[in-house]
Design an enzyme around this catalytic site. Structure first.
Site, PDB file in Angstrom:
ATOM      1  N   GLY A 184      46.035  35.571  38.121  1.00  0.00           N
ATOM      2  CA  GLY A 184      44.662  35.046  38.070  1.00  0.00           C
ATOM      3  C   GLY A 184      44.172  35.033  36.635  1.00  0.00           C
ATOM      4  O   GLY A 184      44.686  34.298  35.788  1.00  0.00           O
ATOM      5  N   ASP A 230      40.227  42.995  41.679  1.00  0.00           N
ATOM      6  CA  ASP A 230      39.656  44.275  41.216  1.00  0.00           C
ATOM      7  C   ASP A 230      38.202  44.384  41.683  1.00  0.00           C
ATOM      8  O   ASP A 230      37.770  45.386  42.257  1.00  0.00           O
ATOM      9  CB  ASP A 230      39.737  44.305  39.682  1.00  0.00           C
ATOM     10  CG  ASP A 230      39.546  45.689  39.084  1.00  0.00           C
ATOM     11  OD1 ASP A 230      39.538  45.782  37.849  1.00  0.00           O
ATOM     12  OD2 ASP A 230      39.391  46.663  39.849  1.00  0.00           O
TER      13      ASP A 230
HETATM   14  N1  APR Z   1      42.567  39.628  48.133  1.00  0.00           N
HETATM   15  C1  APR Z   1      43.808  39.302  47.685  1.00  0.00           C
HETATM   16  N2  APR Z   1      44.038  38.669  46.525  1.00  0.00           N
HETATM   17  C2  APR Z   1      42.956  38.331  45.782  1.00  0.00           C
HETATM   18  C3  APR Z   1      41.630  38.640  46.170  1.00  0.00           C
HETATM   19  C4  APR Z   1      41.460  39.316  47.414  1.00  0.00           C
HETATM   20  N3  APR Z   1      40.250  39.669  47.864  1.00  0.00           N
HETATM   21  N4  APR Z   1      40.781  38.180  45.207  1.00  0.00           N
HETATM   22  C5  APR Z   1      41.542  37.586  44.270  1.00  0.00           C
HETATM   23  N5  APR Z   1      42.854  37.672  44.617  1.00  0.00           N
HETATM   24  C6  APR Z   1      44.032  37.139  43.929  1.00  0.00           C
HETATM   25  C7  APR Z   1      43.831  36.005  42.978  1.00  0.00           C
HETATM   26  O1  APR Z   1      43.706  34.772  43.667  1.00  0.00           O
HETATM   27  C8  APR Z   1      45.141  36.083  42.201  1.00  0.00           C
HETATM   28  O2  APR Z   1      46.153  35.386  42.897  1.00  0.00           O
HETATM   29  O3  APR Z   1      44.580  38.181  43.139  1.00  0.00           O
HETATM   30  C9  APR Z   1      45.482  37.582  42.213  1.00  0.00           C
HETATM   31  C10 APR Z   1      45.319  38.293  40.886  1.00  0.00           C
HETATM   32  O4  APR Z   1      44.251  37.700  40.169  1.00  0.00           O
HETATM   33  P1  APR Z   1      43.164  38.592  39.395  1.00  0.00           P
HETATM   34  O5  APR Z   1      42.370  39.359  40.364  1.00  0.00           O
HETATM   35  O6  APR Z   1      42.459  37.684  38.435  1.00  0.00           O
HETATM   36  O7  APR Z   1      44.050  39.660  38.580  1.00  0.00           O
HETATM   37  P2  APR Z   1      44.933  39.470  37.279  1.00  0.00           P
HETATM   38  O8  APR Z   1      45.344  38.066  37.041  1.00  0.00           O
HETATM   39  O9  APR Z   1      45.985  40.530  37.380  1.00  0.00           O
HETATM   40  O10 APR Z   1      43.903  39.840  36.114  1.00  0.00           O
HETATM   41  C11 APR Z   1      43.450  41.170  36.024  1.00  0.00           C
HETATM   42  O11 APR Z   1      41.172  40.491  36.102  1.00  0.00           O
HETATM   43  O12 APR Z   1      39.614  41.147  37.611  1.00  0.00           O
HETATM   44  C12 APR Z   1      40.092  41.394  36.362  1.00  0.00           C
HETATM   45  O13 APR Z   1      39.688  43.736  36.037  1.00  0.00           O
HETATM   46  C13 APR Z   1      40.699  42.766  36.240  1.00  0.00           C
HETATM   47  O14 APR Z   1      40.858  42.608  33.871  1.00  0.00           O
HETATM   48  C14 APR Z   1      41.609  42.563  35.072  1.00  0.00           C
HETATM   49  C15 APR Z   1      42.143  41.155  35.293  1.00  0.00           C
END
Ligand code: APR
Length: 175
Positions: free
Chosen positions: A127, A35
């Protein structure tokens, strides 16, 4: 027409596909992880559009888990961003699998409605939200394969893995 499902390793913000999917939170007002990366790369206009959507809806619940919204992409190389909110993992007894499948299905249907031909997914919920990676990968692959036949415009679906573990899992499960 042959549908292509690809497993790629890397940063989703750099992909020149029609739509990238953001693993957002229900406020739609940005966060960390993918995000944060998407908002950083898109620039402030993306947050402004998300804020407009959020203020037009019930405060704090702009996008419930399992739902998705589509916006412009601004500074990103793709054409659209589809923001979906994955389930937080509480152990699997609060409908997490169904909500996660819904994220993939509804994102595909929004891309189809927009007439887009390609879409890239991050590993939603694996994540910050703590969803076990293997279970999430199985749900993701199954949900996309089940929904693609209802999406005649969509030719390519990519699963973008940012970490090695997800990449190895998807490669093994996708066969
Ligand atoms: N490109 C692709 N994948 C990515 C990137 C990127 N630039 N950055 C992180 N990821 C991956 C992480 O490694 C993970 O495998 O995205 C996947 C999802 O992880 P998160 O971003 O933590 O998302 P999620 O687990 O769905 O949690 C969502 O996290 O960032 C906050 O605002 C968001 O509150 C929400 C929560």
């Amino acid at each position: 027409m042959e549908k292509i499902i690809e497993i790629v390793r890397g940063d989703i913000t750099r992909l020149e596909v029609d739509a990238i999917v953001n693993a957002a939170n229900s406020s739609l007002l940005g966060g960390g992880g993918v995000d944060g990366a998407i908002h950083r790369a898109a620039g402030p206009e993306l947050l402004a559009e998300c804020r407009n959507i959020a203020t037009a809806r019930r405060p704090g619940e702009a996008c419930p888990a399992g739902e998705a919204v589509i916006t412009g992409a601004y500074g990103l190389p793709c054409k659209k961003v589809i923001h979906t909110v994955g389930p937080v993992w509480y152990g699997g007894s609060r409908g997490e699998p169904e909500l996660l499948a819904s994220c993939y299905r509804k994102s595909l249907l929004l891309a189809e409605d927009a007439g887009l031909g390609s879409i890239a997914f991050p590993n939603i919920s694996t994540g910050v939200y703590g969803y076990p990676k293997e279970a999430a990968a199985e749900i993701a692959l199954e949900a996309v394969k089940a929904a693609l036949p209802q999406c005649p415009h969509i030719r390519r679906a990519l699963f973008v893995c940012f970490d090695d573990e997800n990449y190895r899992l998807y490669r093994r499960l996708a066969g």
